[in-house]
Design an enzyme around this catalytic site. Structure first.
Site, PDB file in Angstrom:
ATOM      1  N   GLY A 146       0.781  -1.223   0.000  1.00 19.64           N
ATOM      2  CA  GLY A 146       0.000   0.000   0.000  1.00 19.64           C
ATOM      3  C   GLY A 146       0.816   1.278   0.000  1.00 19.64           C
ATOM      4  N   LYS A 157       3.333   4.170  -1.335  1.00 22.22           N
ATOM      5  CA  LYS A 157       3.553   4.768  -2.657  1.00 22.22           C
ATOM      6  C   LYS A 157       5.025   5.127  -2.827  1.00 22.22           C
ATOM      7  CE  LYS A 157      -1.146   6.501  -3.207  1.00 22.22           C
ATOM      8  NZ  LYS A 157      -1.467   5.453  -4.202  1.00 22.22           N
ATOM      9  N   MET A 158       5.563   4.813  -4.003  1.00 25.64           N
ATOM     10  CA  MET A 158       6.970   5.016  -4.299  1.00 25.64           C
ATOM     11  C   MET A 158       7.119   5.706  -5.652  1.00 25.64           C
ATOM     12  SD  MET A 158       9.927   2.080  -4.731  1.00 25.64           S
ATOM     13  CE  MET A 158       8.848   1.087  -5.786  1.00 25.64           C
ATOM     14  N   PRO A 159       7.879   6.802  -5.733  1.00 24.79           N
ATOM     15  CA  PRO A 159       8.137   7.421  -7.045  1.00 24.79           C
ATOM     16  C   PRO A 159       8.766   6.401  -7.989  1.00 24.79           C
ATOM     17  CG  PRO A 159       8.812   8.890  -5.288  1.00 24.79           C
ATOM     18  CD  PRO A 159       8.482   7.572  -4.638  1.00 24.79           C
ATOM     19  N   LEU A 217      10.546   6.655 -10.701  1.00 24.11           N
ATOM     20  CA  LEU A 217      11.898   6.900 -11.199  1.00 24.11           C
ATOM     21  C   LEU A 217      12.670   7.653 -10.124  1.00 24.11           C
ATOM     22  CD1 LEU A 217      12.796   7.923 -14.819  1.00 24.11           C
ATOM     23  CD2 LEU A 217      14.118   8.765 -12.890  1.00 24.11           C
ATOM     24  N   GLY A 218      13.824   7.102  -9.752  1.00 27.23           N
ATOM     25  CA  GLY A 218      14.616   7.698  -8.690  1.00 27.23           C
ATOM     26  C   GLY A 218      16.058   7.931  -9.117  1.00 27.23           C
ATOM     27  N   LEU A 219      16.895   8.281  -8.138  1.00 29.31           N
ATOM     28  CA  LEU A 219      18.302   8.575  -8.396  1.00 29.31           C
ATOM     29  C   LEU A 219      19.184   7.674  -7.541  1.00 29.31           C
ATOM     30  CD1 LEU A 219      20.364  10.556  -9.799  1.00 29.31           C
ATOM     31  CD2 LEU A 219      20.348  11.817  -7.639  1.00 29.31           C
ATOM     32  N   GLY A 220      20.087   6.934  -8.191  1.00 31.65           N
ATOM     33  CA  GLY A 220      21.081   6.163  -7.464  1.00 31.65           C
ATOM     34  C   GLY A 220      22.199   7.080  -6.997  1.00 31.65           C
ATOM     35  N   TYR A 268      28.004   2.550   0.690  1.00 21.40           N
ATOM     36  CA  TYR A 268      28.326   3.730  -0.129  1.00 21.40           C
ATOM     37  C   TYR A 268      29.033   4.802   0.691  1.00 21.40           C
ATOM     38  CZ  TYR A 268      24.875   1.898  -3.498  1.00 21.40           C
ATOM     39  OH  TYR A 268      24.167   1.120  -4.372  1.00 21.40           O
TER      40      TYR A 268
END
Length: 234
Positions: free
Chosen positions: A13, A15-17, A19-22, A50
């Site tokens: 349920g 919500k996730m954008p 297109l994202g940025l690595g 990272y």
């Protein structure tokens, strides 16, 4: 700037954008992150390994205080790593089955400690084992930019090969997190949202048998571990 990136509703349920940025080896962090926010990015991928989680957090805190973006609008993905008794990354001492670890992670979701869980750097056999015991799963295919069909479709649509593969994942309802630290490339990746491929072309790409790894990793310290993932072809 308001984000125009579509949102995916995950199986739980949330919500996730799409297109994202690595952020792997993203330099300079502050400038790159602020540029991404200005362009409309709201989904960011990082990891303990990272070494930039704190730097990202500092920039986000600054942006929140300035009112440029709200915390509830930001979707952050990070990746944990096994550690030894002193907190250093190390899985070589552990014979824990990763399916047991997955079940424990599902318990953390139930408790509200984390919102969603997933896997990274698993080979196909390991992914299939997780699929057999996981309650809810989603996955995404990969294929190299240099593939002949990818190049042909890039010419047909007057797009870059990267945009073709981003568009494929978007059309499949998957989330994508390409890495870039240049404003022009960040913008170019977002332009994958601005065109459509025909159903026939999507099918051609979906049927490609790439058996391809995104990257070759060699973790010498872990090569003898029973769950070392990179002995398999993919």
């Amino acid at each position: 700037m308001e984000s125009t990136i579509p949102l995916l509703t995950m199986n739980n349920g949330l919500k996730m954008p799409q297109l994202g940025l690595g952020t792997y080896m993203l330099e300079p962090v502050t400038t790159s992150l602020k540029t991404a926010i200005d362009l409309g990015y709201r989904h960011f991928d990082t990891a303990w390994s990272y070494g930039n989680e704190k730097a990202l957090g500092d920039v986000f805190q600054e942006l929140f205080k300035e009112g440029k973006v709200k915390r509830e609008d930001i979707f952050i993905v990070t990746k944990s790593f096994g550690v030894d008794g002193e907190g250093n990354p190390d899985l070589s001492f552990s014979d824990e089955d990763y399916t047991d670890t997955w079940k424990e992670m599902e318990r953390l979701v139930d408790e509200g400690t984390v919102k969603s869980i997933g896997v990274s750097n698993f080979n196909h056999k390991q992914v299939e084992r997780i699929l057999q015991i996981a309650r809810k799963t989603e996955k995404d295919p990969v294929c190299p930019l240099e593939h002949t069909m990818v190049k042909l479709l890039a010419d047909k649509y007057q797009r870059t090969p990267a945009q073709i593969l981003l568009r494929l994942s978007l059309d499949r309802g998957c989330a994508v997190i390409p890495k870039s630290q240049t404003p022009a490339r960040m913008k170019e990746n977002l332009e994958a949202l601005d065109f459509q491929m025909t159903p026939d072309d999507i099918k051609v790409l979906e049927e490609l048998d790439c058996n391809w790894k995104i990257a070759e990793f060699v973790w010498e310290k872990l090569q003898g571990h029973p769950h070392y993932p990179f002995n398999e072809e993919f």
